[in-house]
Design a protein around this motif. Structure first.
Motif, PDB file in Angstrom:
ATOM      1  N   ARG A 136      -6.623   5.383   0.822  1.00  0.00           N
ATOM      2  CA  ARG A 136      -5.948   4.469  -0.097  1.00  0.00           C
ATOM      3  C   ARG A 136      -5.226   5.237  -1.191  1.00  0.00           C
ATOM      4  O   ARG A 136      -5.750   5.406  -2.293  1.00  0.00           O
TER       5      ARG A 136
ATOM      6  N   THR B 223      -1.024   6.261  -2.775  1.00  0.00           N
ATOM      7  CA  THR B 223       0.401   5.960  -2.779  1.00  0.00           C
ATOM      8  C   THR B 223       1.126   6.791  -1.728  1.00  0.00           C
ATOM      9  O   THR B 223       2.010   6.283  -1.037  1.00  0.00           O
TER      10      THR B 223
ATOM     11  N   ARG C 190      -0.172  -1.911   1.685  1.00  0.00           N
ATOM     12  CA  ARG C 190      -1.078  -0.934   1.077  1.00  0.00           C
ATOM     13  C   ARG C 190      -0.501  -0.435  -0.246  1.00  0.00           C
ATOM     14  O   ARG C 190      -1.219  -0.271  -1.222  1.00  0.00           O
TER      15      ARG C 190
ATOM     16  N   ARG D 245      -1.022  -3.017  -2.889  1.00  0.00           N
ATOM     17  CA  ARG D 245      -2.431  -3.053  -3.291  1.00  0.00           C
ATOM     18  C   ARG D 245      -2.796  -1.878  -4.193  1.00  0.00           C
ATOM     19  O   ARG D 245      -3.494  -2.040  -5.201  1.00  0.00           O
ATOM     20  N   VAL D 246      -2.323  -0.683  -3.846  1.00  0.00           N
ATOM     21  CA  VAL D 246      -2.612   0.496  -4.670  1.00  0.00           C
ATOM     22  C   VAL D 246      -1.991   0.341  -6.052  1.00  0.00           C
ATOM     23  O   VAL D 246      -2.630   0.621  -7.073  1.00  0.00           O
ATOM     24  N   GLN D 247      -0.756  -0.149  -6.099  1.00  0.00           N
ATOM     25  CA  GLN D 247      -0.101  -0.328  -7.397  1.00  0.00           C
ATOM     26  C   GLN D 247      -0.776  -1.429  -8.205  1.00  0.00           C
ATOM     27  O   GLN D 247      -0.902  -1.314  -9.426  1.00  0.00           O
ATOM     28  N   TYR D 248      -1.229  -2.474  -7.553  1.00  0.00           N
ATOM     29  CA  TYR D 248      -1.926  -3.549  -8.250  1.00  0.00           C
ATOM     30  C   TYR D 248      -3.249  -3.044  -8.828  1.00  0.00           C
ATOM     31  O   TYR D 248      -3.588  -3.330  -9.975  1.00  0.00           O
ATOM     32  N   ASP D 249      -3.998  -2.278  -8.038  1.00  0.00           N
ATOM     33  CA  ASP D 249      -5.280  -1.747  -8.517  1.00  0.00           C
ATOM     34  C   ASP D 249      -5.089  -0.819  -9.713  1.00  0.00           C
ATOM     35  O   ASP D 249      -5.909  -0.803 -10.631  1.00  0.00           O
ATOM     36  N   ARG D 250      -4.009  -0.054  -9.718  1.00  0.00           N
ATOM     37  CA  ARG D 250      -3.751   0.850 -10.839  1.00  0.00           C
ATOM     38  C   ARG D 250      -3.288   0.109 -12.078  1.00  0.00           C
ATOM     39  O   ARG D 250      -3.452   0.595 -13.188  1.00  0.00           O
TER      40      ARG D 250
ATOM     41  N   LEU E 239      -4.435  -2.814 -13.074  1.00  0.00           N
ATOM     42  CA  LEU E 239      -5.539  -3.539 -13.684  1.00  0.00           C
ATOM     43  C   LEU E 239      -6.125  -2.745 -14.849  1.00  0.00           C
ATOM     44  O   LEU E 239      -6.252  -1.518 -14.767  1.00  0.00           O
TER      45      LEU E 239
END
Length: 126
Positions: free
Chosen positions: A77, A79, A111, A114-119, A121
């Protein structure tokens, strides 16, 4: 680096790869003049490269590489893996490997989101 620029940069890379693959397909692979120039044994110096690219999509190598990178992006997972999966998906789509390319582009783009969204937060308060 500003956060908006950091978020946009992977998408810009994917778009640039798509433009490059489009130029490769329509400017180097598909023109009839290029195909006829490489028919004989005494073709121009770039015929070997063109023939290798053609063999790549005749053997579905771009589709396999894109799907493999999409699987890597699912489990790793980051970028980088997401951008590679989406970029290889775009290349495969442009070079006639539609199924694998579409799957890899979809998985890579999802993906990456999702990675950008998690970062984005905020960190949980302790």
């Amino acid at each position: 680096m500003k956060s908006s620029l950091r978020a946009a940069l992977p998408w810009v890379v994917i778009v640039l790869v798509a433009l490059g693959a489009t130029v490769l397909r329509y400017g180097f692979i598909e023109p009839a003049d290029a195909a006829h120039a490489c028919d004989g044994a005494d073709g121009p110096w770039w015929c070997t490269t063109r023939n290798l690219i053609v063999q790549g999509f005749l053997t579905y190598a771009y589709g396999y590489a894109a799907v493999l990178m999409a699987l890597v992006a699912l489990f790793w997972r980051s970028t980088v893996s997401a951008v590679l999966a989406a970029s290889l998906g775009v290349i495969a789509l442009q070079l006639y490997c539609y199924e694998g390319g579409a799957l890899a582009l979809l998985i890579g783009a999802l993906r990456l989101v999702r990675v950008q969204y998690d970062r984005a937060l905020p960190a949980p308060a302790n």
